[in-house]
Design an enzyme around this catalytic site. Structure first.
Site: not given
Length: 387
Positions: A9, A16, A89, A177, A205-208, A237, A325-326, A328, A375
């Protein structure tokens, strides 16, 4: 013998990686800080090996240099085996690609032409492909697209109210996503067929960040559009924005297209609103009013899109949180689900605080779930199928 698959990725400043033997993860990690202060973090899942160290600056000048630096570690983990395939990816697959593909010269040329549609991601995805082709010339190379999951959207979700010719040339809502949403759908199909076949909203929900309305495992609505800028506010963003703002920035403020792009992609979102950080953990711990306001806006937009997606589905059976985020941030989940009894949603705060999978109350009409996405695993599966 189980196939050996390397999943890559490649981002703007990182690579990654996950090394699989069959379905087993043998090695995972990333090289971050490419072009600046490169750092390697790596963990073996089959041996007592863990690495977290800075790399020499010349090692992290490019994706090719970083992958070359990784080769000795990968070869040590392979123990005489070779990499059979590399799965990548790729953020944008355009209008043509509804499924992952094996990469050849023609496919690579297509992906390069899509760079203007995903300028923050696509060039770096391609750099990772080129580096992997150099490093593993005999391996099958595959592209797994973030847009593919959404390619059967209803027309009304795909189009903008512009002259039809723009739609025909590819100016449309793509959604992103997709690999994450595909993984969540596959998880539900294996664990709860009723949920899978029902009306589902997934919040990645994350940085993106984005949300997707799904019916019978098929995407029917997405908050992201022509690019990965639309919809929810993200780490850096902006999310949804009146196009008149862009015109104002170009004309009245005299900003160049590159300056506008930099503003919207890298200096907006949680980072821009707070003036502090794009990291939700840091913002949640801050006493600064601007940090609270940034979180307030983030939650407000999720709640707004939740209502919109429920309308697209004509109801809702299951709501899933995923992404960094979603998965944690219990405080964000709690705020998103507060006072949603009109929708039939009730959150069990103790389950939520414990990060359980099902965090809804026993009498909640809507199942509220927390499902970690994967992913890389989806890329592995697609790559193995294409070998």
């Amino acid at each position: 013998m189980a196939p050996v698959i390397l999943v890559l990725n490649s981002g703007s400043s990182s690579i990654k990686f996950n090394l699989y033997a069959g379905t087993r993860t043998e090695l995972s990690g990333q090289v971050s800080g490419l072009g600046a202060t490169p750092r390697l973090s790596l963990k073996s899942h089959v041996a007592a090996l863990s690495i977290d160290r800075e790399l020499a600056a010349d090692v992290g000048r490019s994706h090719r240099d970083a992958l070359t630096a990784l080769l000795p570690l990968l070869e040590a983990a392979l123990k005489g085996r070779h990499v059979d395939a590399v799965g990548h990816r790729v953020v944008h697959g355009g209008t043509r690609h509804t499924q992952p593909v094996r990469i050849d010269a023609e496919i690579l040329d297509e992906l390069k032409k899509l760079e203007p549609l995903a300028p923050l991601h696509q060039p770096h995805n391609i750099a990772g492909i080129l580096a992997a082709q150099d490093a593993f010339p005999e391996a099958v190379q595959t592209a797994c697209f973030d847009t593919a999951f959404h390619r059967k959207h209803p027309w009304v979700n795909d189009t903008f109210a512009l002259p039809r010719s723009y739609y025909e040339e590819g100016v449309r809502r793509y959604g992103f996503h997709g690999l994450s949403y595909e993984y969540i759908c596959d998880y539900l199909k294996r664990t709860d067929k009723d949920a899978y076949s029902g009306k589902v909203i997934v919040a990645h929900l994350g940085n993106g960040a984005s949300m997707c309305a799904i019916r019978n495992g098929q995407s029917v609505g997405s908050t992201m559009g022509f690019t990965a800028l639309d919809g929810l506010p993200m780490g850096t963003r902006c999310g949804q924005l009146d196009p008149g703002v862009v015109l104002y920035l170009l004309t009245t403020k005299g900003m160049s297209p590159d300056e506008v792009s930099d503003l919207l992609y890298t200096n907006s979102g949680l980072k821009g609103l707070s003036g502090i950080s794009q990291d939700m953990r840091e913002l949640s711990q801050s006493s600064e009013p601007r940090a609270k306001e940034a979180i307030d806006y983030f939650v407000f937009r999720i709640r707004r899109e939740l209502g919109a997606m429920a309308a697209v589905l004509s109801g809702l059976d299951t709501f899933v949180f995923t992404g960094g985020i979603g998965e944690n941030a219990a405080n964000i989940r709690s705020r998103v689900c507060a006072d949603q009894d009109w929708l039939g949603m009730a959150l069990d705060e103790s389950k939520n605080d414990e990060n359980q999978i099902d965090i809804s109350t026993d009498d909640s009409r809507i199942n509220v779930l927390v499902i970690p996405t994967n992913e890389e695993e989806m890329i592995r599966r697609h790559t193995e199928r294409l070998m």
